[in-house]
Design a protein around this motif. Structure first.
Motif, short mmCIF file in Angstrom:
data_model
loop_
_atom_site.label_atom_id
_atom_site.label_comp_id
_atom_site.label_asym_id
_atom_site.label_seq_id
_atom_site.Cartn_x
_atom_site.Cartn_y
_atom_site.Cartn_z
N PRO A 64 1.77 7.00 -4.96
CA PRO A 64 2.36 5.89 -5.73
C PRO A 64 3.82 6.19 -6.06
N GLY B 186 0.67 3.18 -3.42
CA GLY B 186 -0.18 4.33 -3.16
C GLY B 186 -1.52 3.94 -2.60
N GLY B 187 -1.90 4.56 -1.52
CA GLY B 187 -3.18 4.26 -0.92
C GLY B 187 -3.25 4.79 0.50
N SER B 188 -4.39 4.60 1.13
CA SER B 188 -4.60 5.07 2.50
C SER B 188 -4.19 3.99 3.48
N GLU C 57 0.83 -1.20 0.00
CA GLU C 57 0.00 0.00 0.00
C GLU C 57 0.87 1.26 0.00
N LYS D 223 -1.93 9.04 3.72
CA LYS D 223 -2.13 8.47 2.38
C LYS D 223 -0.81 8.52 1.63
#
Length: 289
Positions: A182, A171-173, A167, A179
């Protein structure tokens, strides 16, 4: 200070310490009262740990937190040696360690200050976990003995950690308050903040020593493999990764070295005739050249 990062494993603790990882496992099995019932032969440790914990909870009434507390106390048996001191004196800003103990920190400063990355307070995983003393950060990528729940041992925790790492890279929470961008966007915008030790694998030269990189370290193998794939896709990855190993063990680890080469990792060999202290001193010197 330069853009080198040192990654060290338990090998550096073998100097002037008679207490080994096998001793710890034997003592752990004794702690839960399962001597003669649990065999450690031919079992990858993350799965052996799961067997130990299930036995402890199911038949002994011992919680996993108690098992981890026991392991944290066992790591206190490790003492500083000349290599911890040499690492503490290197002109580097960041040292990554797979160890739970604070021997490197105590070599830097008598009373280290523990922080959790300054961003996210993690109790189980260690993407941001580090200490900071005299301008040096020591990143405990497998957890630390002060936060016993963070000590990474079992297959369940390894798997969850890998998920968090993916993650962070893709990229992501990861958490409500954080957050991750990427990796491609980080390159395009030059947006590496180095909030996590993971960023260094794309921006800094990494010198790995005292770490066997056993195949159970699935999270590290995933990171190395992901990096190698992105290089083939023309990502602007310019840093290098060096893996220091004893040439006397070349044949026994050749299969691992082959895979490290495929991941763009460069192995160095220094013959030591079993003299670990001399080997690590030479490796540290080589990392500075």
């Amino acid at each position: 200070m330069d853009k080198r990062v040192i990654l060290v494993g338990n090998g550096i603790n073998r100097i002037n310490n008679s207490y080994s990882w096998n001793d710890l496992i034997d003592n752990l099995i004794s702690f839960i009262g399962a001597e003669g019932q649990i065999s450690k032969d031919n079992k990858p440790f993350p799965l052996l740990y799961e067997e130990i914990v299930i036995e402890a909870m199911k038949n002994r009434g011992i919680a996993e937190n108690d098992v981890k507390r026991f392991i944290a106390k066992e790591t206190a048996k490790l003492h500083q040696n000349s290599i911890h001191k040499e690492l503490s004196q290197l002109e580097v800003n960041n040292i990554l360690t797979a160890n739970y103990d604070f021997t490197i920190e105590y070599a830097i400063k008598e009373k280290p200050r523990t922080i959790d990355g300054g961003l996210i307070k993690q109790s189980l995983y260690s993407l941001f976990r580090h200490t900071e003393n005299n301008g040096k950060k020591v990143w405990h990528i497998h957890g630390d003995a002060q936060v016993t729940s963070s000590i990474m041992l079992g297959y369940e925790q390894y798997s969850g950690y890998l998920q968090k790492m993916r993650e962070f890279v893709l990229g992501g929470s990861l958490y409500k308050s954080y957050k991750a961008l990427p990796i491609k966007e980080k390159f395009n915008k030059n947006a590496f903040k180095h909030d996590s030790w993971i960023d260094f694998f794309f921006t800094h030269d990494i010198h790995i020593m005292g770490l066997t990189l056993d195949f159970v370290e699935m999270h590290l193998w995933w990171l190395l493999t992901y990096r190698a794939r992105r290089m083939q896709q023309k990502f602007p990855i310019q840093n290098r990764i060096f893996f220091y190993y004893n040439t006397e063990s070349h044949e026994s680890i050749k299969h691992r070295l082959d895979l490290l080469k495929s991941c763009e990792v460069v192995p160095f060999g220094i013959r030591t005739n079993g003299d670990y202290e001399s080997f690590y001193k030479k490796a540290i010197k080589k990392s500075s050249s």
